[in-house]
Motif scaffolding. Structure first.
Motif, mmCIF file in Angstrom:
data_model
loop_
_atom_site.group_PDB
_atom_site.id
_atom_site.type_symbol
_atom_site.label_atom_id
_atom_site.label_comp_id
_atom_site.label_asym_id
_atom_site.label_seq_id
_atom_site.Cartn_x
_atom_site.Cartn_y
_atom_site.Cartn_z
ATOM 1 N N LYS A 129 30.241 20.447 -4.255
ATOM 2 C CA LYS A 129 29.860 21.738 -4.826
ATOM 3 C C LYS A 129 29.338 21.554 -6.245
ATOM 4 O O LYS A 129 28.344 22.156 -6.635
ATOM 5 C CB LYS A 129 31.048 22.697 -4.804
ATOM 6 C CG LYS A 129 30.692 24.091 -5.226
ATOM 7 C CD LYS A 129 31.850 25.036 -5.030
ATOM 8 C CE LYS A 129 31.430 26.444 -5.401
ATOM 9 N NZ LYS A 129 32.488 27.409 -5.173
ATOM 10 N N GLU A 171 21.118 27.926 -2.518
ATOM 11 C CA GLU A 171 22.476 27.972 -3.075
ATOM 12 C C GLU A 171 23.419 28.723 -2.138
ATOM 13 O O GLU A 171 24.543 28.274 -1.895
ATOM 14 C CB GLU A 171 22.455 28.638 -4.442
ATOM 15 C CG GLU A 171 23.819 28.685 -5.100
ATOM 16 C CD GLU A 171 23.783 29.316 -6.472
ATOM 17 O OE1 GLU A 171 24.732 29.082 -7.228
ATOM 18 O OE2 GLU A 171 22.819 30.043 -6.785
ATOM 19 N N ASN A 172 22.959 29.824 -1.588
ATOM 20 C CA ASN A 172 23.772 30.603 -0.652
ATOM 21 C C ASN A 172 24.105 29.777 0.590
ATOM 22 O O ASN A 172 25.257 29.747 1.040
ATOM 23 C CB ASN A 172 23.041 31.888 -0.274
ATOM 24 C CG ASN A 172 23.830 32.736 0.683
ATOM 25 O OD1 ASN A 172 25.037 32.894 0.525
ATOM 26 N ND2 ASN A 172 23.170 33.281 1.679
ATOM 27 N N LEU A 173 23.112 29.109 1.143
ATOM 28 C CA LEU A 173 23.345 28.303 2.340
ATOM 29 C C LEU A 173 24.230 27.095 2.044
ATOM 30 O O LEU A 173 25.065 26.713 2.867
ATOM 31 C CB LEU A 173 22.015 27.862 2.944
ATOM 32 C CG LEU A 173 21.196 28.982 3.582
ATOM 33 C CD1 LEU A 173 19.793 28.519 3.900
ATOM 34 C CD2 LEU A 173 21.891 29.498 4.838
ATOM 35 N N SER A 217 26.595 26.930 -0.178
ATOM 36 C CA SER A 217 27.978 27.381 -0.330
ATOM 37 C C SER A 217 28.583 27.819 1.001
ATOM 38 O O SER A 217 29.788 27.725 1.199
ATOM 39 C CB SER A 217 28.072 28.511 -1.356
ATOM 40 O OG SER A 217 27.408 29.657 -0.898
ATOM 41 N N THR A 218 27.749 28.295 1.913
ATOM 42 C CA THR A 218 28.235 28.751 3.210
ATOM 43 C C THR A 218 28.417 27.608 4.200
ATOM 44 O O THR A 218 29.458 27.489 4.851
ATOM 45 C CB THR A 218 27.260 29.780 3.822
ATOM 46 O OG1 THR A 218 27.073 30.835 2.897
ATOM 47 C CG2 THR A 218 27.793 30.335 5.124
ATOM 48 N N HIS A 219 27.390 26.750 4.314
ATOM 49 C CA HIS A 219 27.389 25.698 5.338
ATOM 50 C C HIS A 219 27.621 24.302 4.792
ATOM 51 O O HIS A 219 27.793 23.367 5.575
ATOM 52 C CB HIS A 219 26.049 25.699 6.092
ATOM 53 C CG HIS A 219 25.728 27.005 6.723
ATOM 54 N ND1 HIS A 219 26.439 27.525 7.782
ATOM 55 C CD2 HIS A 219 24.784 27.933 6.437
ATOM 56 C CE1 HIS A 219 25.936 28.697 8.127
ATOM 57 N NE2 HIS A 219 24.936 28.975 7.319
ATOM 58 N N THR A 222 22.984 21.805 5.543
ATOM 59 C CA THR A 222 21.870 22.726 5.345
ATOM 60 C C THR A 222 20.550 21.987 5.462
ATOM 61 O O THR A 222 20.329 20.991 4.787
ATOM 62 C CB THR A 222 21.964 23.408 3.963
ATOM 63 O OG1 THR A 222 23.207 24.104 3.885
ATOM 64 C CG2 THR A 222 20.831 24.382 3.754
ATOM 65 N N ASP A 235 16.521 25.776 7.545
ATOM 66 C CA ASP A 235 17.466 26.868 7.329
ATOM 67 C C ASP A 235 17.069 27.688 6.104
ATOM 68 O O ASP A 235 17.101 28.919 6.134
ATOM 69 C CB ASP A 235 18.887 26.331 7.144
ATOM 70 C CG ASP A 235 19.405 25.586 8.362
ATOM 71 O OD1 ASP A 235 18.975 25.915 9.489
ATOM 72 O OD2 ASP A 235 20.244 24.689 8.181
ATOM 73 N N GLU A 254 15.655 31.560 6.197
ATOM 74 C CA GLU A 254 16.359 32.592 5.423
ATOM 75 C C GLU A 254 15.376 33.505 4.693
ATOM 76 O O GLU A 254 15.618 34.694 4.541
ATOM 77 C CB GLU A 254 17.291 31.905 4.415
ATOM 78 C CG GLU A 254 18.149 32.830 3.618
ATOM 79 C CD GLU A 254 19.396 33.307 4.356
ATOM 80 O OE1 GLU A 254 20.020 34.236 3.853
ATOM 81 O OE2 GLU A 254 19.724 32.769 5.427
#
Length: 79
Positions: A6, A46-48, A50-52, A57, A61, A65
């Motif tokens: 992260k 950044e969203n992907l 943190s999610t996956h 990623t 993807d 998005e």
């Protein structure tokens, strides 16, 4: 996502965001629209991440998005 992964993602995104702010482009200054698109791509990534997770990623993807093609990502981030 573990702390190190992260942190690496956040560092990479911070560097890319800083290059946007400074208009640090190999082809000279970027337009406002291109800057907004690049910022949108970074936000989606950044969203992907943190999610996956970073490793899970794919470029596809991120492109999906935003409704872009993979080629468009390379257009906005040539390096």
């Amino acid at each position: 996502m573990d702390f190190n992964t992260k942190y690496q993602c956040q560092c990479w995104l911070s560097i890319r965001a800083l290059s946007l702010i400074m208009n640090d482009s190999k082809d000279g200054p970027i337009s406002k629209k291109a800057g907004r698109t690049r910022a949108s791509i970074l936000a989606a990534a950044e969203n992907l991440f943190s999610t996956h997770g970073f490793a899970s990623t794919r470029l596809e993807d991120v492109a999906d998005e935003l409704g872009l093609t993979r080629a468009a990502l390379f257009y906005y981030f040539r390096d």
